[in-house]
Design a protein around this motif. Structure first.
Motif, PDB file in Angstrom:
ATOM      1  N   CYS A 188      19.738  39.701  33.736  1.00 11.42           N
ATOM      2  CA  CYS A 188      20.294  38.077  33.601  1.00 11.42           C
ATOM      3  C   CYS A 188      21.963  38.763  33.634  1.00 11.42           C
ATOM      4  O   CYS A 188      22.416  39.717  33.659  1.00 11.42           O
ATOM      5  N   LEU A 189      22.932  38.398  34.313  1.00 14.35           N
ATOM      6  CA  LEU A 189      24.104  38.173  34.610  1.00 14.35           C
ATOM      7  C   LEU A 189      25.031  37.766  33.342  1.00 14.35           C
ATOM      8  O   LEU A 189      24.492  35.915  33.959  1.00 14.35           O
ATOM      9  N   VAL A 190      26.176  37.380  32.500  1.00 15.14           N
ATOM     10  CA  VAL A 190      26.896  36.477  32.945  1.00 15.14           C
ATOM     11  C   VAL A 190      28.535  37.063  33.260  1.00 15.14           C
ATOM     12  O   VAL A 190      29.167  37.851  32.750  1.00 15.14           O
ATOM     13  N   GLN A 191      28.627  36.348  33.853  1.00 15.26           N
ATOM     14  CA  GLN A 191      29.938  36.506  34.307  1.00 15.26           C
ATOM     15  C   GLN A 191      30.950  35.972  34.927  1.00 15.26           C
ATOM     16  O   GLN A 191      31.180  34.531  34.438  1.00 15.26           O
ATOM     17  N   HIS A 192      32.121  36.377  33.332  1.00 14.68           N
ATOM     18  CA  HIS A 192      33.816  35.531  33.618  1.00 14.68           C
ATOM     19  C   HIS A 192      34.804  35.612  33.610  1.00 14.68           C
ATOM     20  O   HIS A 192      35.505  37.172  34.138  1.00 14.68           O
ATOM     21  N   ASP A 193      35.688  34.213  34.830  1.00 12.18           N
ATOM     22  CA  ASP A 193      36.296  35.201  35.144  1.00 12.18           C
ATOM     23  C   ASP A 193      37.080  36.640  36.160  1.00 12.18           C
ATOM     24  O   ASP A 193      37.879  37.145  35.975  1.00 12.18           O
ATOM     25  N   GLY A 194      36.186  36.414  36.834  1.00  9.98           N
ATOM     26  CA  GLY A 194      35.272  37.604  37.736  1.00  9.98           C
ATOM     27  C   GLY A 194      36.159  37.335  38.690  1.00  9.98           C
ATOM     28  O   GLY A 194      36.116  36.516  39.481  1.00  9.98           O
ATOM     29  N   VAL A 195      36.341  38.525  40.014  1.00 11.63           N
ATOM     30  CA  VAL A 195      36.882  38.117  40.995  1.00 11.63           C
ATOM     31  C   VAL A 195      35.866  38.039  41.930  1.00 11.63           C
ATOM     32  O   VAL A 195      34.552  38.946  42.010  1.00 11.63           O
ATOM     33  N   PHE A 196      35.681  37.649  43.056  1.00 11.40           N
ATOM     34  CA  PHE A 196      34.181  37.580  43.819  1.00 11.40           C
ATOM     35  C   PHE A 196      34.379  37.518  45.352  1.00 11.40           C
ATOM     36  O   PHE A 196      34.146  38.132  45.889  1.00 11.40           O
ATOM     37  N   ASP A 197      36.102  36.880  45.912  1.00  9.29           N
ATOM     38  CA  ASP A 197      35.978  36.645  47.141  1.00  9.29           C
ATOM     39  C   ASP A 197      37.413  37.872  46.909  1.00  9.29           C
ATOM     40  O   ASP A 197      38.642  37.564  46.855  1.00  9.29           O
ATOM     41  N   ALA A 198      37.226  39.101  47.565  1.00  8.79           N
ATOM     42  CA  ALA A 198      38.713  40.149  47.238  1.00  8.79           C
ATOM     43  C   ALA A 198      39.538  39.818  47.939  1.00  8.79           C
ATOM     44  O   ALA A 198      40.898  39.678  47.785  1.00  8.79           O
ATOM     45  N   ARG A 199      39.622  39.229  49.984  1.00 11.04           N
ATOM     46  CA  ARG A 199      40.767  38.377  50.158  1.00 11.04           C
ATOM     47  C   ARG A 199      41.550  37.170  49.418  1.00 11.04           C
ATOM     48  O   ARG A 199      42.498  37.202  49.264  1.00 11.04           O
ATOM     49  N   ALA A 200      40.339  36.282  48.652  1.00 12.95           N
ATOM     50  CA  ALA A 200      40.682  34.986  48.944  1.00 12.95           C
ATOM     51  C   ALA A 200      41.729  34.918  47.015  1.00 12.95           C
ATOM     52  O   ALA A 200      43.350  34.396  46.877  1.00 12.95           O
ATOM     53  N   MET A 201      41.622  35.922  46.458  1.00 14.23           N
ATOM     54  CA  MET A 201      42.363  36.547  45.826  1.00 14.23           C
ATOM     55  C   MET A 201      43.698  37.557  45.193  1.00 14.23           C
ATOM     56  O   MET A 201      44.261  37.281  44.691  1.00 14.23           O
ATOM     57  N   ALA A 202      44.422  38.045  46.711  1.00 12.32           N
ATOM     58  CA  ALA A 202      45.048  38.737  47.069  1.00 12.32           C
ATOM     59  C   ALA A 202      46.609  37.881  47.733  1.00 12.32           C
ATOM     60  O   ALA A 202      47.345  37.898  47.167  1.00 12.32           O
ATOM     61  N   TYR A 203      45.655  36.638  47.415  1.00 11.45           N
ATOM     62  CA  TYR A 203      46.607  35.407  47.967  1.00 11.45           C
ATOM     63  C   TYR A 203      46.232  34.237  47.178  1.00 11.45           C
ATOM     64  O   TYR A 203      47.380  33.493  46.821  1.00 11.45           O
ATOM     65  N   GLU A 204      46.097  34.398  45.563  1.00 10.33           N
ATOM     66  CA  GLU A 204      45.852  33.237  44.734  1.00 10.33           C
ATOM     67  C   GLU A 204      46.778  33.764  43.764  1.00 10.33           C
ATOM     68  O   GLU A 204      46.734  32.975  42.513  1.00 10.33           O
ATOM     69  N   HIS A 237      44.551  48.059  45.078  1.00  5.88           N
ATOM     70  CA  HIS A 237      43.904  48.180  46.712  1.00  5.88           C
ATOM     71  C   HIS A 237      45.066  49.544  47.798  1.00  5.88           C
ATOM     72  O   HIS A 237      44.510  48.630  48.633  1.00  5.88           O
ATOM     73  N   GLY A 238      46.004  49.391  46.999  1.00  8.06           N
ATOM     74  CA  GLY A 238      47.141  50.446  48.781  1.00  8.06           C
ATOM     75  C   GLY A 238      47.778  49.278  49.201  1.00  8.06           C
ATOM     76  O   GLY A 238      48.298  50.193  50.290  1.00  8.06           O
ATOM     77  N   GLY A 239      48.042  48.300  48.685  1.00  4.25           N
ATOM     78  CA  GLY A 239      49.194  47.395  49.610  1.00  4.25           C
ATOM     79  C   GLY A 239      48.336  45.892  49.594  1.00  4.25           C
ATOM     80  O   GLY A 239      47.662  46.044  48.759  1.00  4.25           O
ATOM     81  N   ALA A 240      49.263  45.705  49.839  1.00  6.97           N
ATOM     82  CA  ALA A 240      49.162  43.637  50.251  1.00  6.97           C
ATOM     83  C   ALA A 240      47.623  43.758  51.607  1.00  6.97           C
ATOM     84  O   ALA A 240      47.438  44.646  52.186  1.00  6.97           O
ATOM     85  N   TYR A 241      46.996  42.382  51.475  1.00  2.00           N
ATOM     86  CA  TYR A 241      45.476  42.637  52.049  1.00  2.00           C
ATOM     87  C   TYR A 241      46.072  42.399  53.552  1.00  2.00           C
ATOM     88  O   TYR A 241      45.000  43.342  54.477  1.00  2.00           O
ATOM     89  N   PHE A 242      47.026  42.215  53.834  1.00  5.40           N
ATOM     90  CA  PHE A 242      47.620  42.159  55.755  1.00  5.40           C
ATOM     91  C   PHE A 242      47.907  43.941  55.610  1.00  5.40           C
ATOM     92  O   PHE A 242      48.097  44.135  57.082  1.00  5.40           O
ATOM     93  N   GLU A 243      48.477  44.411  54.836  1.00  4.99           N
ATOM     94  CA  GLU A 243      48.642  46.390  55.559  1.00  4.99           C
ATOM     95  C   GLU A 243      47.656  47.244  55.348  1.00  4.99           C
ATOM     96  O   GLU A 243      47.177  47.712  55.994  1.00  4.99           O
ATOM     97  N   VAL A 244      46.095  46.705  54.019  1.00  2.14           N
ATOM     98  CA  VAL A 244      45.189  47.994  54.330  1.00  2.14           C
ATOM     99  C   VAL A 244      44.001  46.811  53.466  1.00  2.14           C
ATOM    100  O   VAL A 244      43.318  46.704  52.932  1.00  2.14           O
ATOM    101  N   PRO A 245      43.379  45.620  55.214  1.00  2.85           N
ATOM    102  CA  PRO A 245      42.485  44.699  54.359  1.00  2.85           C
ATOM    103  C   PRO A 245      41.319  45.586  53.969  1.00  2.85           C
ATOM    104  O   PRO A 245      40.404  45.385  53.271  1.00  2.85           O
ATOM    105  N   GLU A 246      40.945  47.066  54.804  1.00  5.23           N
ATOM    106  CA  GLU A 246      39.955  47.578  54.892  1.00  5.23           C
ATOM    107  C   GLU A 246      39.457  47.652  52.936  1.00  5.23           C
ATOM    108  O   GLU A 246      38.653  48.287  53.131  1.00  5.23           O
ATOM    109  N   GLU A 247      41.279  48.334  52.411  1.00  7.40           N
ATOM    110  CA  GLU A 247      40.380  48.592  51.009  1.00  7.40           C
ATOM    111  C   GLU A 247      40.231  47.675  50.071  1.00  7.40           C
ATOM    112  O   GLU A 247      39.545  47.982  49.608  1.00  7.40           O
ATOM    113  N   PHE A 248      40.258  46.688  50.557  1.00  7.11           N
ATOM    114  CA  PHE A 248      39.667  45.592  50.335  1.00  7.11           C
ATOM    115  C   PHE A 248      38.816  44.756  50.319  1.00  7.11           C
ATOM    116  O   PHE A 248      37.846  44.444  49.233  1.00  7.11           O
ATOM    117  N   GLU A 249      38.264  45.046  51.024  1.00  9.61           N
ATOM    118  CA  GLU A 249      36.809  44.865  51.820  1.00  9.61           C
ATOM    119  C   GLU A 249      35.671  45.470  51.738  1.00  9.61           C
ATOM    120  O   GLU A 249      34.820  45.403  51.172  1.00  9.61           O
TER     121      GLU A 249
END
Length: 690
Positions: free
Chosen positions: A571-587, A598-610
Motif C-alpha cells: 500500500c501507499l500513503v500519499q500526503h500533499d504530493g504533486v500529482f500533475d506537474a503542469r497544474a502544480m507549475a501554475y497553482e 525543473h529548469g524554468g517555467a512550464y511554458f519554457e521547458v515543458p519537457e522537463e516537467f513532463e
C-alpha cells in the motif's frame, strides 16, 4: 558498514521504571500530548535559564504555552513555572540587561510584550499596548529600546492603525483586488492582504514601558521577518544599541520568483533610509549577527538566485570599510544558525551533517571549522537555539529521533548538563525502540545513508513502514518530529526504514544539487537500493511486506512509485504530493522552487516537467493508496490530492481520501494529528500482516 546508535536516555528511563513489565506502545495521543519545549534564553550573567513549554489537554487537545525558569546556581535545580496567567499563553522569553524577563503574552486580549523581575518575583506588567499584535521582539543591548514587529498596513506610521486600504474591491462585494505586479496573491496558508506586511518598529523603553514607535523601513515594501518561516534570527541589534540589522525580500512583481533576501542596516537616531548591505548579491543573504565589538557583521549567503536550497556560506563583512569575505567557502556544509562567542574570536554555527544537526566552532580569522564534542551522549541528534554564555558555556536545545526537545548546557570543558526533562516519566512508560544507521551504494555508486527503527524487544519478522522525507532538499535524520515521527510508527510494531536519497542535505552541496531536474531518477534508485540494503542489514525486516509513505516531495514520490515501482509495496500513503506537474507549475505560490527544480517555467521547458510527471503514468497504477490533503495548503493545493484520488477511483484501485479543512501543508492541530495517525495506522493494518 554499520553504525549503531544507542540512546542511553531511553534505556536509562526504562531501567529506572518501577514497573517495566507494564511498558506499553507509544500512541498517537501520546505524540499529540507530549510536552513541547522551545525558545531557551539566558540572563546576562548566565544564571537564569528561561524556556517556553506547550502542554496539550488529552481530552480536548487544547494547547497552552507557559514559561519555565531554572536557576543554574542552585544544585539539582528543577524548572519552575513563571508568569503563568490561567487560560492565556506566554511565549518567546528574552532577558534584558538588568536581568528582568520580557516575553509575549495574550493576557490583555492580544499578543503584547510583558515583563517580570525574576529575582524578586511579583506580578508581570505589560510593556506594549499597540493596536496591532506583536509577533516578536528584541531588546537593545543597553536596555533602552525595544525592536518589535507585526503585520501592519504600509500606510500606518504607528504600530497599527485603522487602515483605509485593505485591498478590497470598491463597492458592496467582499472581493480582494490584486493589481498588476502585486506579487503574492496567497502564500503558504493565507491569502495576502494587499498593502499589509510584517514590519519592524523601534520603541523607547523606560521604567518597563514602551513608547514612541518608529517604523524602521518606512520606504521599503516587504516582509521583515520574511514569510512564511522567517523569525527573530533575521533581525539583530548592533552592540551600540543604535544600529538595527534586518533581512527583507521586496514585495513586488518578482517576489513569487525571487529568493533575493537582502540585509539592511539602519541608524535609529537618523533620518536616513536603511542601507542595503548585500545589494550586489541577487541570491539569499540572511541571519545578520554583529560581532560583540561591533566591527564585523556575520551572516549567511547563497550564491545562486532562485535556488532556495543553495549552500549558505558564513560571511564576514568589515563594517568599517565594507570588505566582505567568505569565511566557510571551503566547508561543504550549509550554515543554519550563527552565534558569536563572547570574545569575538570565533562563531558557533549549526548545519546538517550526515543524519545529525550538530554544532561547529568557526575561527573568525581563518575560517577553520571544528565540530564540537562533549563528554556525554547528549550532544548528538538535532541541536538548535545555541547561545554562548559569558563563562564559555553553551546553552542549547536538543532532540533525537527517539527523544523530544529538552534544554541543555555544555561547559567549556565539554561537560553536558540537562536542565529540563519534561517528558521523562512518560517516555519511561513506552516500549523501548532501537535505532540503527545504515549506508549503502546508491545511484551512480554514491554513498547514501539511512536509518532503521524497530521495537527493541521484537522477536518475529516485522512489516515495514518505508517513510520518504519531503523537501526534497532535507533529511530524515536523527531528530524528533511532531508530525512524521518514526518512533511512533515503530511503536506500532513496524520496522521503519528511511533513506536520505540524492537531493538530501548534510552530505555536501553537490549531493543536494543532484536532484535538480531529476526528481524521479536517482532518488527512486536510492529508495529501491536502500530498502534492499535495509533488508540485508536487518533480517528481521520483512521488506516484501511493506507500505511506503511520504508527504510533500515524499507525497510526489508516492505518486511516482505508483506508476514506476508497481510491485514494490502492499500500500501507499500519499500526503500533499504533486500529482500533475503542469497544474502544480501554475497553482503553487513560491514559483522560484518549481522553476529552479525543473529548469524554468512550464511554458519554457515543458519537457522537463513532463519527464517526471506522475499523471503521465496513471495507466499503471494498481497499488492501494490513501490520499491526504488540506484545504489551506497553498504550496501543493488540495486539488492535486483530489485529482490523485479521482485517478485511483476511476481505475478501480482501492483508495481513501482524507481532507482537512483547517490545516495547511502540515497537520498541526492536536485532534487532527490523532485523526491523521489513526487513519494511517488503520490503512497500514489493512494491508500489512504482523
Amino acid at each position: 558498514m554499520r553504525n549503531h546508535i544507542l540512546t542511553s536516555a531511553i534505556a536509562l528511563a526504562a531501567a529506572l521504571s518501577s514497573c517495566p513489565a507494564l511498558a506499553r506502545p507509544m500512541t498517537e495521543v501520546d505524540l499529540a500530548t507530549l510536552k513541547r519545549v522551545g525558545a531557551p534564553a539566558a540572563s546576562p550573567d548566565g544564571r537564569w535559564i528561561a524556556f517556553q513549554m506547550t502542554e496539550t489537554a488529552p481530552d480536548s487537545y487544547k494547547r497552552a504555552t507557559g514559561l519555565w525558569l531554572v536557576d543554574r546556581k542552585t544544585k539539582d535545580a528543577k524548572p519552575v513555572q513563571i508568569a503563568d496567567t490561567p487560560g492565556k499563553n506566554e511565549t518567546s522569553p528574552a532577558f534584558a540587561p538588568d536581568g528582568s524577563l520580557y516575553f509575549l503574552s495574550n493576557a490583555s486580549g492580544s499578543d503584547q510584550v510583558w515583563r517580570i523581575d525574576v529575582k524578586t518575583g511579583g506580578a508581570a506588567t505589560q510593556v506594549t499596548d499597540t493596536k496591532a499584535e506583536v509577533a516578536g521582539f528584541k531588546i537593545s543591548p543597553n536596555g533602552e529600546r525595544l525592536l518589535a514587529w507585526g503585520d501592519i498596513p504600509m500606510e500606518c506610521t504607528d504600530f497599527g492603525c485603522d487602515a483605509k486600504d485593505k485591498g478590497a474591491l470598491v463597492g458592496p462585494g467582499s472581493g480582494r483586488l490584486y493589481k498588476d505586479g502585486a506579487g503574492f496573491v496567497r502564500h503558504w496558508d493565507q491569502w495576502e492582504t494587499p498593502g499589509t506586511h510584517s514590519r519592524p518598529f523601534v520603541f523607547n523603553l523606560a521604567d518597563g514601558k514602551a513608547s514612541v514607535a518608529r517604523p524602521i523601513a518606512a520606504g521599503l515594501v516587504g516582509d521583515t521577518p520574511s514569510k512564511p518561516f522567517g523569525d527573530g534570527s533575521e533581525l539583530a541589534w548592533g552592540p551600540d544599541s543604535r544600529t538595527v540589522y534586518f533581512t527583507m525580500r521586496k514585495a513586488d512583481r518578482d517576489e513569487p520568483r525571487s529568493t533575493n533576501l537582502d540585509i539592511y542596516s539602519w541608524l535609529v537616531d537618523s533620518r536616513m533610509m536603511p542601507v542595503n548591505l548585500t545589494e550586489s548579491n541577487q541570491a539569499t543573504d540572511t541571519l545578520p549577527a554583529p560581532s560583540p565589538d561591533g566591527k564585523w557583521l556575520a551572516y549567511a549567503a547563497m550564491a545562486r538566485p532562485g535556488y532556495e536550497a543553495d549552500r549558505q556560506v558564513l560571511m564576514l563583512r568589515n563594517l568599517e570599510n565594507g570588505e566582505t569575505k567568505k569565511l566557510t567557502d571551503a566547508w561543504d556544509r550549509s550554515v543554519a544558525s550563527i552565534a558569536w562567542a563572547p570574545d569575538g574570536k570565533s562563531l558557533y554555527v549549526t548545519a546538517d551533517d550526515v543524519l545529525d544537526h550538530p554544532v561547529f566552532r568557526v575561527d573568525a580569522a581563518s575560517g577553520k571549522v571544528e565540530k564540537l564534542k562533549a563528554s556525554a551522549e547528549a550532544f548528538d541528534g538535532n541541536i538548535g537555539d545555541v547561545t554562548p554564555l559569558p563563562d564559555g558555556t553553551l546553552l542549547y536545545s536538543r532532540n533525537t529521533a527517539l527523544l523530544p526537545t529538552d534544554v541543555y548546557v555544555r561547559d567549556a570543558k565539554g561537560k553536558v548538563t540537562q536542565l529540563s526533562a519534561v517528558n521523562a516519566a512518560t517516555l519511561a512508560s513506552f516500549d523501548p525502540v532501537r535505532i540503527d544507521r545504515m549506508q549503502f551504494a546508491g545511484a551512480n555508486g554514491d554513498k547514501v545513508w539511512g536509518m532503521i527503527l524497530k521495537p527493541a524487544n521484537a522477536a518475529a519478522k516485522l512489516p515495514v513502514a518505508f517513510i520518504v522525507h519531503g523537501g526534497p532538499q532535507g533529511s530524515f535524520g536523527n531528530s524528533w518530529s511532531t508530525r512524521w515521527n518514526p518512533r511512533l510508527f515503530a511503536e506500532q510494531g513496524y520496522g521503519v526504514v528511511t533513506v536520505d536519497f540524492h537531493g538530501s542535505t548534510g552530505y555536501g552541496q553537490a549531493f543536494t544539487d543532484s536532484i535538480n531536474k531529476d526528481w524521479g531518477g536517482k532518488p527512486l534508485q536510492d529508495l529501491k537500493l536502500g530498502l534492499a540494503a535495509a533488508g540485508r542489514q536487518d533480517a528481521q525486516l520483512d521488506i516484501a511486506n511493506a507500505c511506503a509513505l511520504g508527504a510533500s516531495y515524499g507525497g510526489y514520490m508516492m505518486n511516482w512509485i505508483a506508476g514506476q515501482w508497481t510491485d514494490g509495496f502492499k500500500c501507499l500513503v500519499q500526503h500533499d504530493g504533486v500529482f500533475d506537474a503542469r497544474a502544480m507549475a501554475y497553482e503553487t505560490e513560491e514559483l522560484w522552487f518549481d522553476e529552479w527544480e525543473h529548469g524554468g517555467a512550464y511554458f519554457e521547458v515543458p519537457e522537463e516537467f513532463e519527464k517526471w510527471n506522475p499523471v503521465n503514468h496513471v495507466d499503471k497504477w494498481k497499488t492501494p493508496m490513501l490520499v491526504i490533503t488540506s484545504e489551506k495548503d497553498f504550496r501543493i493545493p488540495y486539488t492535486q490530492g483530489i485529482a490523485a484520488f479521482t485517478a485511483l477511483q476511476r481505475r478501480g484501485v482501492p483508495s481513501q481520501l482524507l481532507v482537512f479543512p483547517d490545516e495547511n501543508h502540515w497537520v498541526l492541530k492536536g485532534a487532527n494529528s490523532v485523526q491523521w495517525h489513526r487513519t494511517v495506522f488503520d490503512w497500514l493494518g489493512t494491508y500489512l500482516k504482523k
